[in-house]
Design a protein around this motif. Structure first.
Motif, PDB file in Angstrom:
ATOM      1  N   ARG A   1      -4.244   1.173   5.465  1.00 25.79           N
ATOM      2  CA  ARG A   1      -5.471   1.944   5.650  1.00 25.79           C
ATOM      3  C   ARG A   1      -5.391   2.909   6.829  1.00 25.79           C
ATOM      4  O   ARG A   1      -6.038   3.967   6.833  1.00 25.79           O
ATOM      5  CB  ARG A   1      -6.653   0.988   5.834  1.00 25.79           C
ATOM      6  CG  ARG A   1      -7.061   0.263   4.561  1.00 25.79           C
ATOM      7  CD  ARG A   1      -7.773  -1.053   4.834  1.00 25.79           C
ATOM      8  NE  ARG A   1      -8.723  -0.975   5.923  1.00 25.79           N
ATOM      9  CZ  ARG A   1      -9.214  -2.026   6.569  1.00 25.79           C
ATOM     10  NH1 ARG A   1      -8.843  -3.243   6.224  1.00 25.79           N
ATOM     11  NH2 ARG A   1     -10.079  -1.864   7.536  1.00 25.79           N
TER      12      ARG A   1
ATOM     13  N   GLY B   1     -10.226   2.516   3.105  1.00 25.11           N
ATOM     14  CA  GLY B   1      -9.318   2.457   1.961  1.00 25.11           C
ATOM     15  C   GLY B   1      -9.947   1.700   0.813  1.00 25.11           C
ATOM     16  O   GLY B   1     -10.955   2.111   0.248  1.00 25.11           O
TER      17      GLY B   1
ATOM     18  N   PRO C   1      -3.211   4.728  -0.141  1.00 25.51           N
ATOM     19  CA  PRO C   1      -3.245   5.100   1.274  1.00 25.51           C
ATOM     20  C   PRO C   1      -2.145   6.092   1.634  1.00 25.51           C
ATOM     21  O   PRO C   1      -1.970   6.411   2.816  1.00 25.51           O
ATOM     22  CB  PRO C   1      -3.001   3.756   1.961  1.00 25.51           C
ATOM     23  CG  PRO C   1      -2.059   3.046   1.045  1.00 25.51           C
ATOM     24  CD  PRO C   1      -2.453   3.480  -0.365  1.00 25.51           C
TER      25      PRO C   1
END
Length: 312
Positions: A98, A89, A63
Motif C-alpha cells: 500500500r 489500497g 499497488p
C-alpha cells in the motif's frame, strides 16, 4: 450555523478498490481511463483528486508503482488539482504494498484509514447476475471474512514516514472511535492542524447512513479538536452519496464524490463519468449559495506543501 460565504472543497475519488467492473461498465480501470476521468473531474470543479490504481487487463486493484506512474504524472501535468494517493489500497494488500507508490511520489496528500475494521460489500454479490472477470466474485464475497488492517503502529509509521516528506492526510474516519484514534496521534504530537477529516458513512463495518450519525461525528470532532483546527468532509456510500454530502456542506463541511463511493448519478441511473457527479454536487452547492474551492483555496485551507514539492 453554516456560513454560506465560505468555500467548499469538492474531492473526487476516481476508481477506488471496492467496486468491481461488473458493478458498472463506466468504472475506470485502465491508466488512460483513470487519467481522462480525473482530468475531467478536476475541470468540473474537483479541487482534490483521490487515486487508486487497477490492473488494466482485468480491473483488479493493484499497488503497482509502475501503473500509478502511467497516469498520475499526466493528471498533475494537465491540472492543478491536489493529487491525493491512497495508503488504503485494498483489504488484500500488505502495508508495504500500500505504501509503495506514496513513498516514491511524496504527494501533497494521502488518504489514511484511522483504524483496523471489518470492511465489506459482500451482500452486493447476490445482486450481480453476470461477472465480467473471473476474479471479481471471490473478491466481493471474500470481503465477508476480510479485515482492513491499520494498527496504531501502522498509522504511526505512515504518519512518521510520509509526514517527514511534507505529505498531509485525508483522515478517513468510519466510526466515532476513529476520531479518538486521531486524537491520540494529535496528543502524541504526530498530527498538527489543520486536519482534514473525511467522515465515511454507509460501509458495512462502519457507521450507517442515518443523518444523526453525521451530527455525532461533527460534534465529537468539534469537542476533540476545536472547529477552527480542522476541515470536516463527508463521503456517503452508494445511493446515500448526494444527500449526505449535501448535508455535510450545510453543517459547515466539505464533500467527496466519485465512482469509488457510488457508481450511480441518481436512482437507477449509473454515472458515466466521475465528472457527472462533480457537476451535480457543484450545481447543488451553488444553488445553496456556497462557493466552490479552487485547488489553490484547498491548499491554503489544508496547509499543503504545494505541487512544486512533489516528485510524481
Amino acid at each position: 450555523m453554516s456560513d454560506a460565504s465560505r468555500k467548499v472543497i469538492i474531492s473526487c475519488a476516481i476508481t477506488g478498490a471496492t467496486h468491481v467492473p461488473s458493478m458498472s461498465e463506466h468504472l475506470p480501470i485502465t491508466p488512460a481511463q483513470i487519467r481522462d476521468q480525473a482530468i475531467e473531474a478536476a475541470e468540473a470543479g474537483a479541487a482534490i483528486i483521490h487515486l487508486h490504481a487497477r490492473d488494466p487487463n482485468d480491473g483488479r486493484p493493484t499497488p503497482s508503482p509502475e501503473i500509478f506512474k502511467a497516469f498520475v504524472p499526466a493528471i498533475a501535468e494537465a491540472t492543478d488539482a491536489v493529487i491525493n494517493i491512497t495508503t488504503g489500497g485494498s483489504t488484500r494488500m500488505t502495508l508495504e504494498e500500500r505504501l509503495a507508490y506514496p513513498r516514491l511520489a511524496k504527494p501533497e496528500m494521502c488518504s489514511l484509514n484511522m483504524g483496523s475494521m471489518n470492511f465489506s460489500i459482500h451482500p452486493v454479490a447476490a445482486k450481480i447476475e453476470s461477472w465480467r472477470y473471473g476474479w471479481e466474485k471471490d473478491y466481493v464475497e471474500g470481503m465477508e471474512d476480510m479485515i482492513f488492517r491499520n494498527t496504531f503502529k501502522d498509522i504511526r509509521n505512515i504518519l512518521l514516514e510520509l509526514g517527514d516528506n511534507g505529505t498531509r492526510f485525508e483522515f478517513e474516519c468510519y466510526d466515532v472511535g476513529h476520531l479518538y484514534n486521531l486524537a491520540h496521534f494529535v496528543e502524541q504530537g504526530l498530527v498538527k492542524p489543520p486536519f482534514f477529516i473525511q467522515s465515511v458513512f454507509g460501509i458495512l463495518g462502519g457507521l450507517g447512513t442515518d443523518p444523526e450519525n453525521m451530527v455525532v461525528m461533527r460534534s465529537t470532532a468539534d469537542r476533540l479538536f476545536g472547529r477552527e483546527n480542522y476541515q470536516f468532509s463527508v463521503l456517503g456510500a452508494g445511493r446515500h452519496q448526494m444527500p449526505l454530502v449535501t448535508m455535510s456542506a450545510i453543517l459547515g463541511g466539505n464533500v467527496r464524490v466519485g465512482l469509488e463511493d457510488s457508481v450511480y448519478l441518481s436512482k437507477g441511473v449509473k454515472a458515466e463519468t466521475n465528472a457527472q457527479q462533480v457537476r451535480k454536487i457543484r450545481r447543488i452547492l451553488e444553488e445553496l449559495s456556497f462557493e466552490i474551492a479552487t485547488p489553490a483555496d484547498a491548499r491554503k485551507m489544508l496547509g499543503l506543501k504545494g505541487a512544486d514539492k512533489v516528485t510524481l
